[in-house]
Design a protein around this motif. Structure first.
Motif, PDB file in Angstrom:
ATOM      1  N   VAL A  11       0.684  -0.779   0.289  1.00  0.00           N
ATOM      2  CA  VAL A  11       0.262  -0.146   0.628  1.00  0.00           C
ATOM      3  C   VAL A  11       1.142   1.084  -0.142  1.00  0.00           C
ATOM      4  CG1 VAL A  11      -0.359   0.074   2.495  1.00  0.00           C
ATOM      5  CG2 VAL A  11      -2.208   0.784   1.175  1.00  0.00           C
ATOM      6  N   GLN A  12       0.154   2.591  -0.656  1.00  0.00           N
ATOM      7  CA  GLN A  12       0.709   3.674  -0.068  1.00  0.00           C
ATOM      8  C   GLN A  12       0.755   4.489   0.384  1.00  0.00           C
ATOM      9  OE1 GLN A  12      -0.240   5.919  -3.798  1.00  0.00           O
ATOM     10  NE2 GLN A  12       1.191   5.180  -5.563  1.00  0.00           N
ATOM     11  N   ALA A  13       2.377   5.260   0.843  1.00  0.00           N
ATOM     12  CA  ALA A  13       2.146   5.729   2.037  1.00  0.00           C
ATOM     13  C   ALA A  13       0.394   6.173   2.688  1.00  0.00           C
ATOM     14  CB  ALA A  13       2.906   6.206   2.477  1.00  0.00           C
ATOM     15  N   GLY A  14       0.030   6.929   3.544  1.00  0.00           N
ATOM     16  CA  GLY A  14      -0.964   7.258   3.611  1.00  0.00           C
ATOM     17  C   GLY A  14      -2.480   5.969   3.311  1.00  0.00           C
ATOM     18  N   GLY A  15      -2.334   5.616   2.742  1.00  0.00           N
ATOM     19  CA  GLY A  15      -3.520   3.922   2.974  1.00  0.00           C
ATOM     20  C   GLY A  15      -3.739   3.529   4.464  1.00  0.00           C
ATOM     21  N   SER A  16      -4.817   2.773   3.458  1.00  0.00           N
ATOM     22  CA  SER A  16      -4.869   2.088   4.865  1.00  0.00           C
ATOM     23  C   SER A  16      -5.275   0.010   4.585  1.00  0.00           C
ATOM     24  CB  SER A  16      -6.271   2.241   4.932  1.00  0.00           C
ATOM     25  OG  SER A  16      -6.637   3.793   5.456  1.00  0.00           O
ATOM     26  N   ASP A 111       1.021 -17.175  24.081  1.00  0.00           N
ATOM     27  CA  ASP A 111       0.774 -18.467  24.437  1.00  0.00           C
ATOM     28  C   ASP A 111       1.024 -19.172  23.213  1.00  0.00           C
ATOM     29  OD1 ASP A 111      -1.081 -17.978  26.578  1.00  0.00           O
ATOM     30  OD2 ASP A 111       1.090 -19.200  26.609  1.00  0.00           O
ATOM     31  N   TYR A 112       0.360 -18.181  21.696  1.00  0.00           N
ATOM     32  CA  TYR A 112      -0.077 -19.095  21.122  1.00  0.00           C
ATOM     33  C   TYR A 112      -0.204 -18.100  19.611  1.00  0.00           C
ATOM     34  CZ  TYR A 112      -2.726 -22.855  23.253  1.00  0.00           C
ATOM     35  OH  TYR A 112      -2.368 -23.780  23.890  1.00  0.00           O
ATOM     36  N   TRP A 113       0.458 -18.224  18.352  1.00  0.00           N
ATOM     37  CA  TRP A 113       1.079 -17.488  17.028  1.00  0.00           C
ATOM     38  C   TRP A 113       0.714 -17.689  15.848  1.00  0.00           C
ATOM     39  CZ3 TRP A 113       3.507 -12.335  18.386  1.00  0.00           C
ATOM     40  CH2 TRP A 113       4.152 -12.359  19.708  1.00  0.00           C
ATOM     41  N   GLY A 114      -0.044 -16.666  15.451  1.00  0.00           N
ATOM     42  CA  GLY A 114      -0.094 -17.089  14.120  1.00  0.00           C
ATOM     43  C   GLY A 114       1.175 -16.813  13.259  1.00  0.00           C
ATOM     44  N   GLN A 115       1.014 -17.005  11.333  1.00  0.00           N
ATOM     45  CA  GLN A 115       2.307 -17.446  11.020  1.00  0.00           C
ATOM     46  C   GLN A 115       2.677 -16.018  10.332  1.00  0.00           C
ATOM     47  OE1 GLN A 115      -0.503 -17.552   9.526  1.00  0.00           O
ATOM     48  NE2 GLN A 115      -0.828 -16.498   7.406  1.00  0.00           N
ATOM     49  N   GLY A 116       2.626 -14.783  10.656  1.00  0.00           N
ATOM     50  CA  GLY A 116       2.703 -13.572  10.528  1.00  0.00           C
ATOM     51  C   GLY A 116       1.859 -13.242   8.759  1.00  0.00           C
ATOM     52  N   THR A 117       2.221 -12.047   8.461  1.00  0.00           N
ATOM     53  CA  THR A 117       1.988 -11.324   6.764  1.00  0.00           C
ATOM     54  C   THR A 117       2.371 -10.753   7.012  1.00  0.00           C
ATOM     55  OG1 THR A 117      -0.303 -10.413   5.462  1.00  0.00           O
ATOM     56  CG2 THR A 117      -0.653  -9.888   8.224  1.00  0.00           C
ATOM     57  N   GLN A 118       2.363 -10.349   5.513  1.00  0.00           N
ATOM     58  CA  GLN A 118       3.178  -8.722   5.310  1.00  0.00           C
ATOM     59  C   GLN A 118       3.139  -7.823   4.426  1.00  0.00           C
ATOM     60  OE1 GLN A 118       7.282  -8.487   5.094  1.00  0.00           O
ATOM     61  NE2 GLN A 118       6.493  -6.595   4.277  1.00  0.00           N
ATOM     62  N   VAL A 119       4.066  -6.644   5.202  1.00  0.00           N
ATOM     63  CA  VAL A 119       3.192  -5.213   5.143  1.00  0.00           C
ATOM     64  C   VAL A 119       3.539  -4.349   5.099  1.00  0.00           C
ATOM     65  CG1 VAL A 119       1.331  -3.528   6.116  1.00  0.00           C
ATOM     66  CG2 VAL A 119       0.622  -5.439   7.120  1.00  0.00           C
ATOM     67  N   THR A 120       3.753  -4.154   3.695  1.00  0.00           N
ATOM     68  CA  THR A 120       4.764  -3.543   2.877  1.00  0.00           C
ATOM     69  C   THR A 120       4.126  -1.862   2.771  1.00  0.00           C
ATOM     70  OG1 THR A 120       6.045  -5.213   1.522  1.00  0.00           O
ATOM     71  CG2 THR A 120       6.743  -2.708   1.055  1.00  0.00           C
ATOM     72  N   VAL A 121       4.606  -0.960   3.229  1.00  0.00           N
ATOM     73  CA  VAL A 121       4.198   0.492   2.527  1.00  0.00           C
ATOM     74  C   VAL A 121       4.828   1.681   1.751  1.00  0.00           C
ATOM     75  CG1 VAL A 121       3.159   2.461   3.798  1.00  0.00           C
ATOM     76  CG2 VAL A 121       2.945   0.611   4.521  1.00  0.00           C
ATOM     77  N   SER A 122       4.764   1.911   0.810  1.00  0.00           N
ATOM     78  CA  SER A 122       5.664   2.235  -0.235  1.00  0.00           C
ATOM     79  C   SER A 122       5.123   3.842  -0.181  1.00  0.00           C
ATOM     80  CB  SER A 122       5.209   1.876  -1.289  1.00  0.00           C
ATOM     81  OG  SER A 122       4.006   2.315  -1.675  1.00  0.00           O
ATOM     82  N   SER A 123       7.086   4.785  -0.281  1.00  0.00           N
ATOM     83  CA  SER A 123       6.874   5.717  -0.233  1.00  0.00           C
ATOM     84  C   SER A 123       6.420   7.423  -1.157  1.00  0.00           C
ATOM     85  CB  SER A 123       8.129   6.242   0.487  1.00  0.00           C
ATOM     86  OG  SER A 123       9.415   5.687  -0.111  1.00  0.00           O
TER      87      SER A 123
END
Length: 123
Positions: A11-16, A111-123
């Protein structure tokens, strides 16, 4: 409890973006839920936490006022709405569940964790 995070992306900076975490197993509503994030070479850091009923939340200073954590116990899900995203929010985001009482801010309290999801914010 098994956790599955989703919703990450570019997502671009300022986005959601809205992240979701689906839980399987019994007694989801008994757990305090949290979101953490991690970038390469850094420790995983606290982002937000929510109590079992969804009536109380707490955020790190870096996201307070921009991110909102919520949960739906009927659907066994917890969400993280991320607004006004910044490049420094780029990370892998993890959801986690704790059997301890709210609030829980530290990795070792979960105690428990999910596997993670990548969030990338471009400038």
């Amino acid at each position: 409890v098994q956790l599955q995070a989703s919703g990450g992306g570019l997502v671009q900076a300022g986005g959601s973006l809205r992240l979701s975490c689906a839980a399987s197993g019994r007694s989801f509503s008994n757990y305090v839920m949290g979101w953490f994030r991690q970038t390469p070479g850094k420790e995983r850091e606290f982002v937000a936490t929510i109590n079992w009923r969804g009536s109380a939340t707490f955020y790190s200073d870096s996201v307070n006022g921009r991110f909102t954590v919520s949960r739906d116990n009927a659907k066994n899900t917890v969400s993280l709405q991320m607004n006004s995203l910044k490049p420094e929010d780029t990370a892998v985001y993890y959801c986690a569940a704790s059997r301890l009482q709210y609030p829980r801010l530290y990795l070792y309290e979960y105690d428990y964790w999910g596997q993670g999801t990548q969030v990338t914010v471009s400038s």
